[in-house]
Design a protein around this motif. Structure first.
Motif, PDB file in Angstrom:
ATOM      1  N   UNK A 107     -26.596   6.011  -6.135  1.00 19.43           N
ATOM      2  CA  UNK A 107     -26.170   5.896  -4.799  1.00 19.43           C
ATOM      3  C   UNK A 107     -24.583   5.998  -4.640  1.00 19.43           C
ATOM      4  N   UNK A 108     -24.176   6.318  -4.380  1.00 15.76           N
ATOM      5  CA  UNK A 108     -22.295   6.558  -4.530  1.00 15.76           C
ATOM      6  C   UNK A 108     -21.817   6.859  -2.681  1.00 15.76           C
ATOM      7  N   UNK A 109     -20.449   6.580  -3.019  1.00 17.10           N
ATOM      8  CA  UNK A 109     -19.913   6.849  -1.137  1.00 17.10           C
ATOM      9  C   UNK A 109     -18.311   7.995  -1.848  1.00 17.10           C
ATOM     10  N   UNK A 110     -18.439   9.142  -0.765  1.00 14.06           N
ATOM     11  CA  UNK A 110     -17.108   9.547  -0.920  1.00 14.06           C
ATOM     12  C   UNK A 110     -16.261   9.399   0.183  1.00 14.06           C
ATOM     13  N   UNK A 111     -15.308   9.670   0.181  1.00  6.15           N
ATOM     14  CA  UNK A 111     -14.246  10.204   1.723  1.00  6.15           C
ATOM     15  C   UNK A 111     -13.193  11.283   1.759  1.00  6.15           C
ATOM     16  N   UNK A 112     -12.967  11.893   2.090  1.00  7.41           N
ATOM     17  CA  UNK A 112     -11.869  13.074   1.693  1.00  7.41           C
ATOM     18  C   UNK A 112     -10.499  12.974   0.648  1.00  7.41           C
ATOM     19  N   UNK A 113     -10.190  13.834   0.599  1.00  8.05           N
ATOM     20  CA  UNK A 113      -9.096  13.186  -0.383  1.00  8.05           C
ATOM     21  C   UNK A 113      -7.970  12.794   0.331  1.00  8.05           C
ATOM     22  N   UNK A 114      -7.705  11.754  -0.281  1.00  8.89           N
ATOM     23  CA  UNK A 114      -6.003  11.616   0.913  1.00  8.89           C
ATOM     24  C   UNK A 114      -6.558  11.019   1.766  1.00  8.89           C
ATOM     25  N   UNK A 115      -7.728  10.347   2.662  1.00  9.98           N
ATOM     26  CA  UNK A 115      -8.072   9.280   3.294  1.00  9.98           C
ATOM     27  C   UNK A 115      -8.170   7.678   2.513  1.00  9.98           C
ATOM     28  N   UNK A 116      -8.222   6.482   3.439  1.00 14.28           N
ATOM     29  CA  UNK A 116      -7.968   5.429   2.681  1.00 14.28           C
ATOM     30  C   UNK A 116      -9.543   5.119   2.465  1.00 14.28           C
ATOM     31  N   UNK A 117      -9.625   4.110   1.263  1.00 12.94           N
ATOM     32  CA  UNK A 117     -10.917   4.228   0.731  1.00 12.94           C
ATOM     33  C   UNK A 117     -11.466   2.704   1.574  1.00 12.94           C
TER      34      UNK A 117
END
Length: 265
Positions: A114-124
């Motif tokens: 299982x992985x996690x994403x954020x919107x492109x350009x957002x802080x990780x």
């Protein structure tokens, strides 16, 4: 990969498929039900298998589990035709107990995380430890997860294990997946959720998001994808040939590129 190298790789893949399929039944239509997590790899491998075997794969997509009418268990219970299922291994075990797949026919194909994403350009956010991951969940304004295996694990097991059910349940959203729905990452890409969780193979090929990483190893549920013959299989030899092909070492690079950990033999 350079065009010449790609041509050599494709030729080699076709060749190994021919060897693996030697002795199989005459050309047949093989009905396959498959969940989203293995679909990227499968779709890239289909042409080589069909060219080498002469078989034609008739593919239906659906979640490995859940309450959707498109879920593979629901489809099998309705009597939809299938020779092979490719889905989360634990779900195949459940289907075997119900008599919907042949006992002893399950073959593991790949491990999944299982992985996690954020919107492109957002802080990780930092999710490198259990404590950091817990903070990321608590700090997030909104969370999206799938209606299949990874999302069910997240909402029914992981939140409880971390002791944060009350804090995050109200800001969490379940996303209906393909074929009529969409990947969790698509929801995050539109800004409708700050963070999203799904199996890595379903996240990394979606535009508009940044992959943060896998959730901590201590929290991974140990998912695997597997193939099995259904109890109503009409083309058993061709179905077994497909599973053999998917477990070949030559198929492993495609499976790995899709974001899975291959279990080639």
């Amino acid at each position: 990969m350079k065009q010449e190298s790609l041509a050599r790789w494709s030729s080699g893949l076709v060749g190994v498929a021919a060897l693996l399929i030697t002795g199989a039944a005459p050309a047949a239509d093989v009905h396959v039900m498959i969940s989203a997590g293995f679909y990227q790899a499968y779709s890239e491998l289909v042409p080589a298998f069909e060219r080498s075997s002469g078989h034609r794969l008739v593919t239906t997509r659906g979640p490995s589990l859940g309450d959707s009418p498109e879920a593979i268990p629901s489809r099998l219970k309705r009597g939809e035709p299938a020779d092979v299922v490719i889905m989360v291994g634990a779900s195949i075990d459940d289907l075997a107990r119900q008599g919907l797949v042949r006992a002893g026919s399950k073959v593991d194909l790949a491990r999944s995380q299982i992985g996690m994403v954020v919107r492109a350009g957002a802080e990780k956010p930092d999710i490198g430890s259990v404590d950091a991951f817990k903070r990321a969940l608590l700090n997030a304004k909104s969370i999206a997860y799938s209606d299949s295996a990874s999302g069910i694990y997240l909402s029914t097991t992981l939140y409880t294990k971390l002791g944060i059910v009350d804090q995050v349940a109200g800001k969490s959203r379940k996303v209906r997946g393909p074929p009529s729905g969409e990947p969790v990452a698509a929801v995050v890409a539109r800004g409708e959720a700050e963070i999203g969780f799904q199996q890595v193979s379903e996240l990394i090929h979606v535009a508009g998001v940044s992959f943060v990483g896998t959730i901590p190893a201590e929290l991974q549920p140990g998912f695997s994808f597997a193939g099995a013959l259904t109890s109503t299989v009409r083309e058993p030899d061709a179905a077994r040939a497909l599973i053999r092909f998917l477990t070949s070492s030559e198929a492993a690079p495609v499976i790995a590129k899709a974001g899975l950990l291959p279990l080639s033999r």
